[in-house]
Each structure stands twice: as C-alpha cells, then as structure tokens.
Scaffold this motif. Structure first.
Motif, PDB file in Angstrom:
ATOM      1  N   GLN A   1       1.024  -1.136   0.052  1.00 27.33           N
ATOM      2  CA  GLN A   1       0.025   0.165  -0.058  1.00 27.33           C
ATOM      3  C   GLN A   1       0.888   1.427   0.041  1.00 27.33           C
ATOM      4  O   GLN A   1       1.753   1.375   0.934  1.00 27.33           O
TER       5      GLN A   1
ATOM      6  N   SER B   1     -11.385  -6.255  -2.914  1.00 31.72           N
ATOM      7  CA  SER B   1     -10.362  -6.056  -3.904  1.00 31.72           C
ATOM      8  C   SER B   1      -9.735  -7.405  -4.747  1.00 31.72           C
ATOM      9  O   SER B   1      -9.355  -7.398  -5.875  1.00 31.72           O
ATOM     10  N   ARG B   2     -10.058  -8.460  -4.082  1.00 32.35           N
ATOM     11  CA  ARG B   2      -9.530  -9.653  -4.682  1.00 32.35           C
ATOM     12  C   ARG B   2     -10.391 -10.095  -5.720  1.00 32.35           C
ATOM     13  O   ARG B   2     -10.086 -10.917  -6.574  1.00 32.35           O
TER      14      ARG B   2
ATOM     15  N   GLY C   1      -4.570  -1.315  -7.889  1.00 33.64           N
ATOM     16  CA  GLY C   1      -5.799  -0.759  -7.843  1.00 33.64           C
ATOM     17  C   GLY C   1      -5.582   0.378  -6.976  1.00 33.64           C
ATOM     18  O   GLY C   1      -4.697   1.007  -6.259  1.00 33.64           O
TER      19      GLY C   1
ATOM     20  N   SER D   1     -10.948  -8.387  -8.161  1.00 31.64           N
ATOM     21  CA  SER D   1     -10.429  -7.770  -9.569  1.00 31.64           C
ATOM     22  C   SER D   1      -8.982  -8.554  -9.682  1.00 31.64           C
ATOM     23  O   SER D   1      -8.306  -8.130 -10.752  1.00 31.64           O
ATOM     24  N   TYR D   2      -8.677  -9.529  -9.127  1.00 37.07           N
ATOM     25  CA  TYR D   2      -7.315 -10.120  -9.348  1.00 37.07           C
ATOM     26  C   TYR D   2      -7.319 -10.928 -10.434  1.00 37.07           C
ATOM     27  O   TYR D   2      -8.328 -11.575 -11.251  1.00 37.07           O
TER      28      TYR D   2
ATOM     29  N   TRP E   1      -6.737  -1.029  -0.144  1.00 37.54           N
ATOM     30  CA  TRP E   1      -6.796  -2.501  -0.547  1.00 37.54           C
ATOM     31  C   TRP E   1      -8.149  -2.937   0.637  1.00 37.54           C
ATOM     32  O   TRP E   1      -7.889  -2.691   1.827  1.00 37.54           O
ATOM     33  N   THR E   2      -8.980  -3.494   0.074  1.00 37.96           N
ATOM     34  CA  THR E   2      -9.886  -4.344   0.979  1.00 37.96           C
ATOM     35  C   THR E   2      -9.897  -5.850   0.572  1.00 37.96           C
ATOM     36  O   THR E   2      -9.552  -6.205  -0.389  1.00 37.96           O
TER      37      THR E   2
ATOM     38  N   TRP F   1      -2.515   0.508  -4.470  1.00 37.62           N
ATOM     39  CA  TRP F   1      -1.947  -0.642  -3.940  1.00 37.62           C
ATOM     40  C   TRP F   1      -1.711  -1.815  -5.001  1.00 37.62           C
ATOM     41  O   TRP F   1      -2.132  -1.764  -6.136  1.00 37.62           O
TER      42      TRP F   1
END
Length: 558
Positions: free
Chosen positions: A434, A464-465, A456, A467-468, A460-461, A486
């Motif tokens: 971050q 956010s996964r 992103g 969008s991986y 990050w939260t 991040w």
C-alpha cells in the motif's frame, strides 16, 4: 558440520555432471574513480575492474558463479544480486541482514548457483548509499541448450542499464538526507550522458543491420525515477521480465520502474539511418533537451546520416492509467518452458490456498526529530549482527524478536525496529503493498519471484480480490506501487532463509523502508538450506563490531 559441507560438495558435483553447468570464476577490484563522471564535473564513481557500469555476469541456468570482491573503497561494501534467487542459500544474498560487510582493504568471495532461473537481472552495492555512485552492472542467465527459447535467436543482445544520476558526491548526498526531495541531475544509458549533452562526453550507440532482430535487455538501475523507454520509428516486442517469459506484446513504449528489468525484441525494419533511443522520466515534467531525458542512438550499419527530428512521443508522464493498463497487460506465457522444460503454466495460482495475508503500508514519519520512511510505521534499524548470523547461532536472541511486527495494521506511533516477519515454509502468502505517499514506489523481495495478481486505487480491502488476475499473472522480483494505490502479489515461500523485502527507491530503503522475511525449516538437511560457507565473515556479537555502541545509528540506517 563437516558432513553437511561434504553433502553440498557432492550435490554440486552431481549438478555439474548432469546439467553441463559451468563454474564461472570472477575477480572484481572495486574502487572509486573521478574520471568516469558523465557530466562535466568531476565526481567519485564506483568502478569494477576500472569499468562503469560494471562487467556483465553471463551465466546459464544452474551455473555456479564465484565472485571474489576486493574492496578498495574507504568504507565497507556489499553486493546484492537483484533478482537472483539464491536457492537454499541466503548466506550469499549480500544485504545487511544476511552478510557482514567486506571491510576496506580486504576481499571476500561470493559463491552461488543460478539454479532453475533464466532471464535479465542486475547487481549493485547494497549499503552506505553507494548505488547512487555506480557499482552496478548486468546479469544474464541464459537457457540451457535443451530448453527452447520461445522466439527465434536474435542477431545479437545488448544490455541497456538506464537510470537517474546525481552529479554530487554520494557521501555528501548521504549526509544530508532528510525531508528535502533530492531531484536527480541526469538520466544515463550505460553510464553515458544523453546524446547532445556534451561534445566531450560519449553517448550510447547500438549498431544494427537492416532486416535483423535484436534482443535489448533494459534495466532501471536508478534510485528514484521510473522511466518510459522507446525507440524512434521502431516497435518493440516484450518477451521476458526478471526471469519470466511473457506473452509477446508489441508496444510503442514501455514503462520500467526502479529495479525492474525487461527483454524486448527490436527489428531493424526502417530505412538505413540513425534513430533516437529515449527514456523519459515518469511523474516529472521535462523538455526534450533536458539532461533528465536519456538519449542514445540506434545506428544502422549502412547509415549515412545523423539522428535527427523530434524525439519519439511517449505517454503523458502523469498518465497513471496508461501505466497501470500496460502493467496489467504484461502476462505470463503459460505454454513455454523457462529454466525447466515444463510450461510456466504448470505453476499457476488459480487454486492455491493462502496461508497468510501481509499488508504493508509505505509511509514517512518524523521519529525524534529525524526524517524516516517506515513500513506500518516502523523504520528499520540495522543491528550490528546480521539477522542471518543471529538466527543461525543464537536463534535471534538479543538481535531481533519474532511476533512484534504488525502484518495487518499500522502502528499508531512511528518507531524504530528490527522488523522480522516469521513466514510459513512452503506456504502461499498474499502480500499487499500500500503506497500512502504521492510518489511512485517499487518493492523487491530477495530469494523469490512475485506472482503479480492485482493493482488498484485507494485502500485495499478483501473485496479487492475480485479484481485479481489469477489465470496468468506474471512472475517477477520487483513490482511497482502507484501513488495512493495498492499492488497485490502472491509468493510461495519454499526457499528457506532470511530474505530482504525492501523499497527499491534508494532513499526510502536507506531511511528505513524495509523488513526481513524469515522462512525457516527446522530440518538441518542441506537440501532444505545450506549451512554457512567456510569463508563466512563474522561481525557484531561474533566478531569486531561494524560500529560502536552495538547498533548502527538510526539515521542513516546502514
């Protein structure tokens, strides 16, 4: 102990016999010379064997490299091998947490195997802010003959070491580091000033033959600035980055961040002539005649003219969206082999079970009136005794303590600390970088490659996964983190040792933005991790201290 040493020697003999590996013996005389300065002003430049940049290490997968370093500087010295994974052997990593420094007037021999690796890497001095004065150079690790390269053999290969440069004595810069922003003075290509900078200073020129294709190994050896790389009227095909073959993407220009390396193929498909090679800084406004715009020449053998016309236009240096989209387009070539014949896609991350998530915030802070960079509000304090020595001989007692570094949160108050994270051997770790600051950053983990799964904006939260990219994320050892954003990576920590995780931006690293990942296995079998080398240097609790008082002063941090 003797049995362990003999086991390793037997292993190396078998390795040499079965892989046609070679032993590469090098001697480096490291000194300072003020005649190599690229500007009109004399300045101390760190040379290796009277060369700047230093000599090429040209190896093949599984070769054994031995580098006998003679330190003719007036201060301690270490070299680190940026991206070389040192399988089972962090004793050779060459950073303050793993090695005692080579004292002035002495020598020490590094010995490591470029095991199960191919690709483009660099080396550089890792302590005392010396990298800003040179001492860096290229590393190539070539495919074994039995492993196909996923493109036709190029006519030739060229190493392009490009990076920002300061004309001030590195010791003067080191002594005044603080809240002020140090802006570089120039951008160099292979240690040479930009084309047109001075009639008395050389510029970099690459000679090509019309119709032929060449491999350019482009590395950012600077300390501050990312750059965009391009060649006038020529396209490039990205084929490799830091040991991974990529999907072959054709680009007009390529962003290369501090500490990163790429291989691109360039075909000399234009009329005979001379063409600009250009690298312009990211997130900085410059003009074409600025010394901060690196300029070299692509020279056709039959050229009868000089380079001319405007520089090739690149993306807006402040266009973060362009850079992020390009970064997302750099994907792993899943169907080709690399160091081994099985496809890279054999090692995919689509169904891995994560062992741990580590969230790291890059910050800056005032600690007791002194300016520092921190990770989760802890600025790394370098102890006299390297962590690896302490780990091996006294189980870390008195040098560092496990469990104190916050891996999921940021401490309320900024402090100094000897930051060590105890990681699970052979566990999959998700690391979130971050960047809470307004400037670019890049992170590097010694001993490993990152699977780069996501970028992103903002914080990050866990959401956010979603969008991986878990299908074909590229694997590399240095990853950029955009301002206010991040970057997420996966790392399979199967390489026991004490491994440095750091910002590649030299000022941030020097002023505390680093920590160590301890990957430990209680099994003493040398197949798990090598024992200390016979020529191991001792210091700190086990020898003469590197500095008085038991710990290096917190500012500067090495």
């Amino acid at each position: 102990m003797a049995s362990l040493v003999w086991s390793i020697l037997a292993f190396l003999v078998v390795l040499l016999a079965t892989t046609n590996a070679e032993v590469i013996d090098l001697q480096w005389d490291v000194d300072v010379d003020d005649t190599f300065g690229p500007s009109s002003s004399a300045q101390p430049v760190i040379t290796i064997n009277n060369k700047f940049p230093g000599p090429l290490i040209n190896a093949t997968t599984n070769d054994i490299v031995r580098v006998n370093v003679f330190n003719y500087l007036d201060e301690p010295l270490l070299f680190t091998w940026n991206g070389i994974q040192q399988r089972l052997n962090s004793w050779q990593d060459g950073v303050s947490g793993t090695n005692c420094a080579i004292k002035p007037g002495t020598n020490w021999t590094y010995a490591f195997v470029v095991k199960d690796q191919i690709g483009t890497f660099t080396y550089f001095p890792s302590i005392n802010y010396q990298k800003v004065a040179g001492g860096f150079g290229p590393i190539r690790v070539n495919n074994r003959i039995v492993i196909n390269v996923p493109f036709a053999k190029p006519e030739a290969e060229f190493d392009l070491l490009i990076g920002d440069w300061f004309v001030t004595d590195y010791k003067a810069i080191r002594s005044r580091l603080g809240a002020s922003t140090e802006v570089p003075d120039m951008m160099l290509i292979n240690g040479k000033a930009p084309y047109g900078y001075s009639t008395s200073k050389p510029y970099e020129s690459i000679e090509v033959t019309k119709g032929k294709t060449y491999r350019l190994r482009v590395s950012n050896v600077g300390t501050v600035l990312s750059f965009n790389f391009r060649i006038q009227n020529h396209k490039m095909v990205v084929v490799e980055t830091e040991g991974s073959y990529t999907n072959q993407t054709t680009l007009d220009s390529l962003d290369v961040h501090v500490g990163q390396s790429y291989s691109v193929l360039v075909t000399a498909d234009q009329d005979d002539g001379d063409y600009y090679i250009v690298a312009t800084p990211k997130m900085l406004n410059t003009t074409d005649d600025s010394p901060l715009v690196a300029k070299g020449v692509l020279h056709y053998t039959e050229s009868g003219s000089h380079v001319s016309g405007p520089l090739p236009i690149g993306p807006d240096p402040w266009d973060v969206e362009f850079s992020v989209n390009q970064a997302r387009s750099i994907r792993w070539n899943m169907t080709t082999g690399a160091a081994r014949p099985n496809p890279q896609g054999t090692f995919n991350v689509s169904n891995v079970t994560l062992t741990e998530t580590i969230i790291l915030h890059g910050l800056q802070a005032d600690i007791g009136g002194s300016y520092h960079y921190t990770v989760n509000n802890i600025s790394y304090l370098t102890p006299d005794t390297p962590l690896k020595l302490a780990d091996y001989y006294v189980n870390g007692s008195g040098v560092y303590r496990l469990g104190e570094f916050p891996i999921h949160s940021v401490n309320d108050e900024a402090t100094y600390g000897v930051s060590v994270v105890n990681a699970t051997h052979k566990g999959w770790h998700e690391i979130i970088f971050q960047n809470d600051l307004t400037l670019m950053d890049s992170w590097h983990l010694d001993g490993y490659g990152f699977y780069v799964v996501g970028f992103g904006d903002g914080e990050w939260t866990p959401g956010s996964r979603n969008s991986y990219n878990l299908y074909d994320p590229v694997v590399r050892s240095t990853i950029q983190v955009y301002p206010g954003g991040w970057t997420a990576v996966y790392a399979f920590l199967d390489n026991p040792g004490m491994w440095n995780l750091r910002s590649q931006h030299l000022k941030r690293w020097y002023l505390g933005q680093e920590l160590y990942i301890r990957v430990h296995d209680d099994d003493p079998n040398p197949a798990k991790e090598n024992p200390p080398p016979e020529n191991l240097l001792l210091c700190g609790e086990f020898g003469e201290p590197l500095s008085p008082g038991g710990a290096v002063a917190p500012s500067p941090g090495w």
